[in-house]
Design an enzyme around this catalytic site. Structure first.
Site, PDB file in Angstrom:
ATOM      1  N   ARG A   1      12.273 -35.404 -24.967  1.00 59.68           N
ATOM      2  CA  ARG A   1      12.141 -36.357 -23.863  1.00 59.68           C
ATOM      3  C   ARG A   1      10.680 -36.339 -23.453  1.00 59.68           C
ATOM      4  O   ARG A   1       9.997 -35.338 -23.619  1.00 59.68           O
ATOM      5  CB  ARG A   1      12.982 -35.922 -22.655  1.00 59.68           C
ATOM      6  CG  ARG A   1      14.470 -35.949 -22.893  1.00 59.68           C
ATOM      7  CD  ARG A   1      14.996 -37.387 -22.927  1.00 59.68           C
ATOM      8  NE  ARG A   1      16.448 -37.430 -23.107  1.00 59.68           N
ATOM      9  CZ  ARG A   1      17.055 -37.375 -24.288  1.00 59.68           C
ATOM     10  NH1 ARG A   1      16.339 -37.230 -25.402  1.00 59.68           N
ATOM     11  NH2 ARG A   1      18.360 -37.466 -24.362  1.00 59.68           N
TER      12      ARG A   1
ATOM     13  N   ARG B   1     -14.364 -45.844  -6.052  1.00 56.35           N
ATOM     14  CA  ARG B   1     -15.091 -45.252  -7.179  1.00 56.35           C
ATOM     15  C   ARG B   1     -16.478 -45.867  -7.365  1.00 56.35           C
ATOM     16  O   ARG B   1     -17.245 -45.424  -8.209  1.00 56.35           O
ATOM     17  CB  ARG B   1     -14.299 -45.458  -8.480  1.00 56.35           C
ATOM     18  CG  ARG B   1     -13.049 -44.600  -8.564  1.00 56.35           C
ATOM     19  CD  ARG B   1     -12.260 -44.949  -9.819  1.00 56.35           C
ATOM     20  NE  ARG B   1     -11.073 -44.097  -9.961  1.00 56.35           N
ATOM     21  CZ  ARG B   1     -11.055 -42.930 -10.604  1.00 56.35           C
ATOM     22  NH1 ARG B   1     -12.150 -42.465 -11.158  1.00 56.35           N
ATOM     23  NH2 ARG B   1      -9.948 -42.232 -10.692  1.00 56.35           N
TER      24      ARG B   1
ATOM     25  N   ARG C   1     -17.549 -36.919 -18.749  1.00 57.22           N
ATOM     26  CA  ARG C   1     -17.460 -36.575 -17.332  1.00 57.22           C
ATOM     27  C   ARG C   1     -16.820 -35.204 -17.101  1.00 57.22           C
ATOM     28  O   ARG C   1     -15.886 -35.058 -16.326  1.00 57.22           O
ATOM     29  CB  ARG C   1     -16.649 -37.647 -16.597  1.00 57.22           C
ATOM     30  CG  ARG C   1     -17.230 -39.045 -16.769  1.00 57.22           C
ATOM     31  CD  ARG C   1     -16.186 -40.115 -16.478  1.00 57.22           C
ATOM     32  NE  ARG C   1     -15.571 -39.906 -15.181  1.00 57.22           N
ATOM     33  CZ  ARG C   1     -15.908 -40.563 -14.077  1.00 57.22           C
ATOM     34  NH1 ARG C   1     -16.868 -41.460 -14.120  1.00 57.22           N
ATOM     35  NH2 ARG C   1     -15.291 -40.340 -12.948  1.00 57.22           N
TER      36      ARG C   1
ATOM     37  N   GLY D   1      -8.465 -37.080 -16.620  1.00 50.83           N
ATOM     38  CA  GLY D   1      -9.520 -37.689 -17.435  1.00 50.83           C
ATOM     39  C   GLY D   1      -9.659 -36.884 -18.717  1.00 50.83           C
ATOM     40  O   GLY D   1      -8.666 -36.570 -19.370  1.00 50.83           O
TER      41      GLY D   1
ATOM     42  N   ASP E   1       0.812  -1.222   0.000  1.00 47.17           N
ATOM     43  CA  ASP E   1       0.000   0.000   0.000  1.00 47.17           C
ATOM     44  C   ASP E   1       0.846   1.272   0.000  1.00 47.17           C
ATOM     45  O   ASP E   1       0.463   2.277  -0.584  1.00 47.17           O
ATOM     46  CB  ASP E   1      -1.034   0.012   1.138  1.00 47.17           C
ATOM     47  CG  ASP E   1      -0.402  -0.116   2.510  1.00 47.17           C
ATOM     48  OD1 ASP E   1       0.800  -0.412   2.567  1.00 47.17           O
ATOM     49  OD2 ASP E   1      -1.095   0.085   3.513  1.00 47.17           O
TER      50      ASP E   1
ATOM     51  N   THR F   1     -11.597 -33.479  -6.160  1.00 42.23           N
ATOM     52  CA  THR F   1     -10.941 -34.309  -7.165  1.00 42.23           C
ATOM     53  C   THR F   1      -9.822 -33.503  -7.806  1.00 42.23           C
ATOM     54  O   THR F   1      -9.986 -32.303  -8.032  1.00 42.23           O
ATOM     55  CB  THR F   1     -11.921 -34.770  -8.271  1.00 42.23           C
ATOM     56  OG1 THR F   1     -11.166 -35.213  -9.404  1.00 42.23           O
ATOM     57  CG2 THR F   1     -12.828 -33.646  -8.738  1.00 42.23           C
TER      58      THR F   1
ATOM     59  N   SER G   1       2.199  -8.390  -1.782  1.00 48.38           N
ATOM     60  CA  SER G   1       2.500  -8.241  -0.369  1.00 48.38           C
ATOM     61  C   SER G   1       2.175  -9.556   0.287  1.00 48.38           C
ATOM     62  O   SER G   1       1.071 -10.069   0.117  1.00 48.38           O
ATOM     63  CB  SER G   1       1.613  -7.139   0.207  1.00 48.38           C
ATOM     64  OG  SER G   1       1.198  -7.469   1.492  1.00 48.38           O
ATOM     65  N   ILE G   2       3.134 -10.136   1.003  1.00 48.47           N
ATOM     66  CA  ILE G   2       2.836 -11.466   1.548  1.00 48.47           C
ATOM     67  C   ILE G   2       1.842 -11.407   2.703  1.00 48.47           C
ATOM     68  O   ILE G   2       1.228 -12.394   3.034  1.00 48.47           O
ATOM     69  CB  ILE G   2       4.115 -12.201   2.005  1.00 48.47           C
ATOM     70  CG1 ILE G   2       4.771 -11.496   3.164  1.00 48.47           C
ATOM     71  CG2 ILE G   2       5.076 -12.398   0.853  1.00 48.47           C
ATOM     72  CD1 ILE G   2       5.845 -12.334   3.815  1.00 48.47           C
ATOM     73  N   ASP G   3       1.671 -10.221   3.314  1.00 51.15           N
ATOM     74  CA  ASP G   3       0.763 -10.151   4.466  1.00 51.15           C
ATOM     75  C   ASP G   3      -0.709 -10.240   4.075  1.00 51.15           C
ATOM     76  O   ASP G   3      -1.556 -10.411   4.933  1.00 51.15           O
ATOM     77  CB  ASP G   3       0.900  -8.799   5.212  1.00 51.15           C
ATOM     78  CG  ASP G   3       2.305  -8.579   5.710  1.00 51.15           C
ATOM     79  OD1 ASP G   3       3.057  -9.567   5.775  1.00 51.15           O
ATOM     80  OD2 ASP G   3       2.654  -7.435   6.032  1.00 51.15           O
TER      81      ASP G   3
END
Length: 790
Positions: free
Chosen positions: A662, A478, A742, A582, A125, A535, A170-172
């Site tokens: 690869r 399932r 699905r 899926g 801020d 899921t 900001s991590i806070d």
């Protein structure tokens, strides 16, 4: 409000940035994911033909000018997504010079020299307030520069307005108006990793751990990590403990010991205070526990660990989405629009006036200073308030004598494949159920176990420590209920089950449809039933997110990072990675966005040999630049003929002499692992909400001594839709479902697909019609906290 002319869609590629110059700077404290935001702003800017400049060292660099302000190219942001060590690549600086008018005058001069009139500021801020002041002074600064003869009158006219868009890093997570700031999720990852490690060592000794986390003025990190690890006690600045907290905390700790809980965790925000505004420090808490209870107690101060490490998948995707929004906002800005911040509300991008957010953030501080703590929590926003309410609900068991007695029995089961976060959901359901006065039953091994009578009562203590456990402790299958209807009905009758809570994936949804269809024949199924989506595939209709998908995304992103590292060493190598899901392309698509992949093949967007050919040519071109590696993701069922092997062989043949290939199939590692902070919290909150719905429905449907519910709205799925959590009858979701594959017929994340392509340098069409409109910071009413946000 939209005008009536706005019907035709708005496309990103039709917006032109030519002739515009955008400056990007990061300022203030570090936050992981800032780099991903920088990369998105740079690439989106270049894509619309604007010039983009890096401002190194934040505001200091803007004042110093020279080679601190540099035009950037596409390649210069190539491996910035997973840069370690992660101090922002552009460099962050909290600048003193910029606070003086002299400094700002010099900064304006440096920007005008390069024709930069659009600034994207990524910071907290303080940085954003500074940017707004700069914008308000801009024309005055230019006038003064003209008087001093530094620029001519034409420049004053040409560069008359400065546009500013902020992104909160900001991590806070202390910024009002945004649900999640960039870096918060990554910081939670660091905290949870430490807590998980402590939990394993503490199993062998009886110990109490006091954990101090960052957050001088904001308790978000402390609160959410307490929620995510089931801490015994949490101290945050917004919600100081009541008088006499010392006694109640010690009572709680000794009760837990008596219940054979070997480990006590207490989390303290660095800015924690008591109700007299006196600091509560981690040392003080430790001394208290040692003096009163004599427990072996250790203090761990996390400090800057929380700012480090690679950004989480959530932060990279958030930052990329916000970067796009920022460029859009700059292109659409006019002299009359206020400086704005782009942020996320739920799962929806929004634009908010910068100063409104700043004022609100300052209001919180003022409320705390003046001891109006209830108000402070409310001002923090509905997501914070929800976290606090959920924590209070789940952490303290009321004495049995105080609990209501409803005489209702509620069963909880897991259905489908295992997903990280399922156990957190079961824990929340059981504890909320007990608090509401019900008897809770756990069903082992899904519908199959139910039919076999594998059902037992489960207590408050039984689910302790479950939040951090991966997989499904109850066991999950399932199997669908249709072939066991008779037996399941018997079990419901024998155990007198009055409501069902099903936590699972697509099978859980099908299962509820089958049970509600069987209501005509069996009265036992005429009870409230609710489903919580869990899921890794995120393919359940009616919800933007499902429990477990975030953890799987992080697994994919981590793997891709390692693979990219190996590719950087060998050069000229392309990796083809197969993900699960899926027929649902969520993991492949979002994984590609987070990992900065070149392409993602998914079922929802048909591709043919021409597309494959174009991708190969694109990679061949890329190998001529300084970025000599490629990454391609493929969803497992994206095409039955163009298999992963086929694509691998095609690429190998076509790339001969230019690059080699690869392939990696990630497989079941995507279902395992400790749940991410997001999945723990999402699981906890959504499940607690589902349980409250069950209580409400039980009251509504209890007639003449029994529960009878046979309407559609008594079989619901609780899902996250854009900004809110909504209960939707499963019957109504039928039309939204493609049962063959699905997956839901419409999926929100497909809109983000062009974003991934643009960031990988493809020309594509990008519909941005529902990009953030400018809104106002909503002051929510206390009632709203029960509905809606997470």
């Amino acid at each position: 409000p939209r005008s009536t002319m706005d019907h035709q869609p708005k496309f990103f590629e039709n917006l032109s940035g030519s002739g515009k110059a955008i400056g990007v700077l990061t300022s203030g404290g570090d936050a992981q994911g800032m780099n991903a935001a920088v990369r998105a702003v740079v690439r989106m800017g270049i894509y619309v033909k604007a010039k983009v400049y890096f401002v190194y060292e934040g505001y200091q660099g803007m004042v110093d000018g020279g080679d601190n302000i540099v035009e950037v190219s596409w390649e210069s942001v190539s491996s910035i997504l997973q840069v370690v060590p992660r101090c922002t690549v552009i460099g962050s600086a909290r600048c003193k010079a910029f606070r003086t008018r002299e400094g700002r005058l010099q900064a304006a001069y440096n920007l005008v020299q390069r024709g930069i009139t659009n600034l994207c500021v990524i910071g907290g801020d303080g940085s954003l307030t500074g940017a707004n002041l700069f914008r308000e002074e801009w024309s005055g600064l230019l006038e003064e520069l003209a008087q001093k003869g530094k620029i001519d009158e034409e420049a004053v006219k040409k560069y008359a307005y400065l546009n500013i868009v902020g992104m909160v890093g900001s991590i806070d997570n202390d910024f009002c108006g945004t649900d999640m700031t960039i870096g918060t999720d990554s910081a939670l990852h660091r905290i949870i990793e430490v807590v998980d490690a402590i939990m394993t060592t503490a199993q062998s000794h009886q110990r109490t751990f006091v954990l101090e986390v960052m957050g001088r003025h904001c308790g978000y990190l402390a609160l959410v990590s307490a929620l995510a690890c089931g801490a015994d006690w949490v101290f945050i600045p917004e919600y100081p403990p009541e008088e006499g907290w010392e006694d109640s905390m010690c009572v709680k700790l000794s009760e837990n010991r008596a219940r054979k809980k070997r480990l006590n965790i207490i989390i303290v925000a660095e800015g924690a205070i008591d109700c007299h505004n006196k600091a509560i420090t981690s040392e003080k808490v430790k001394d208290l526990v040692v003096q009163r209870l004599g427990f072996d107690t250790r203090v761990t101060i996390l400090g800057h660990v929380q700012r480090g490490g690679t950004p989480s998948a959530f932060d990279r995707i958030l930052a990329s989405r916000m970067g796009v929004e920022a460029v859009l906002a700059l292109l659409e800005a006019t002299p009359d629009t206020p400086a704005c911040v782009v942020s996320l509300s739920g799962n929806q991008a929004v634009r908010l006036p910068l100063m409104e957010c700043v004022q609100m953030t300052q209001e919180v501080q003022k409320a705390m200073d003046e001891g109006r703590f209830v108000e402070a929590v409310r001002l923090r926003g509905r997501s914070f308030e929800n976290n606090l309410n959920t924590y209070k609900l789940l952490s303290h068991k009321r004495p049995d004598a105080e609990l209501p007695k409803t005489n209702f029995n509620v069963a909880v089961l897991n259905v489908g494949a295992p997903a990280a976060g399922m156990n957190a959901a079961v824990r929340a359901a059981v504890r909320v159920g007990i608090t509401e006065g019900h008897k809770m039953f756990a069903v082992i091994d899904g519908f199959e176990g139910f039919a076999r009578g594998k059902i037992k009562e489960i207590s408050w203590g039984d689910v302790g420590g479950w939040t951090g456990q991966g997989g499904s402790i109850l066991g999950t299958k399932r199997t669908l209920p249709a072939k066991y209807l008779e037996k399941i009905a018997d079990q419901m009758r024998t155990n007198n089950i009055n409501a069902l809570m099903v936590i699972g994936g697509f099978e859980a949804y099908l299962g509820l449809l089958e049970l509600s269809a069987a209501r005509e024949k069996y009265d036992e199924f005429c009870v409230p039933m609710v489903m919580v989506p869990a899921t890794v595939s995120n393919n359940v209709p009616g919800s933007d997110f499902s429990i477990g998908a975030d953890t799987a995304l992080n697994t994919i992103t981590d793997t891709c990072d390692r693979i990219k590292q190996s590719a950087s060493g060998t050069k000229r190598r392309v990796f083809i990675i197969e993900t699960m899901g899926g027929y649902c392309g969520y993991l492949a698509n979002m994984g590609a966005l987070a990992a900065g992949a070149d392409a993602a093949y998914i079922f929802e967007e048909q591709f043919d040999i021409r597309e494959l050919q174009a991708n190969v040519e694109h990679l061949t071109e890329k190998m001529k630049t300084s970025i000599q590696r490629g990454l391609v993701l493929r969803n497992e069922n994206s095409n039955e003929n163009y298999t992963t092997d086929f694509i691998y062989q095609l690429y190998s043949e076509e790339g001969k002499g230019v690059f080699d290939c690869r392939k990696n199939v990630l497989g079941h590692m995507q279902q395992g692992g400790a749940p991410s902070p997001f999945d723990r919290n999402f699981g906890t909150k959504i499940s607690a909400k589902a349980m409250q719905w069950i209580s409400k429905k039980l009251k509504e449907t209890y007639r003449k001594g029994k529960v009878f519910a046979n309407t559609d709205d008594s079989v619901c799925l609780l899902g996250m839709r854009r900004r809110n959590l909504v209960f939707q009858p499963v019957a109504e979701l039928k039309n939204e479902t493609d049962f063959v594959h699905r997956i839901p017929k419409e999926q929100w994340w497909l809109k983000l697909r062009p974003l991934m392509k643009i960031l990988a340098k493809y020309k594509t069409s990008y519909d941005v019609s529902d990009s953030g409109q400018l809104e106002h910071v909503a002051m929510h009413s206390p009632k709203e906290a029960e509905t809606g946000a997470i």
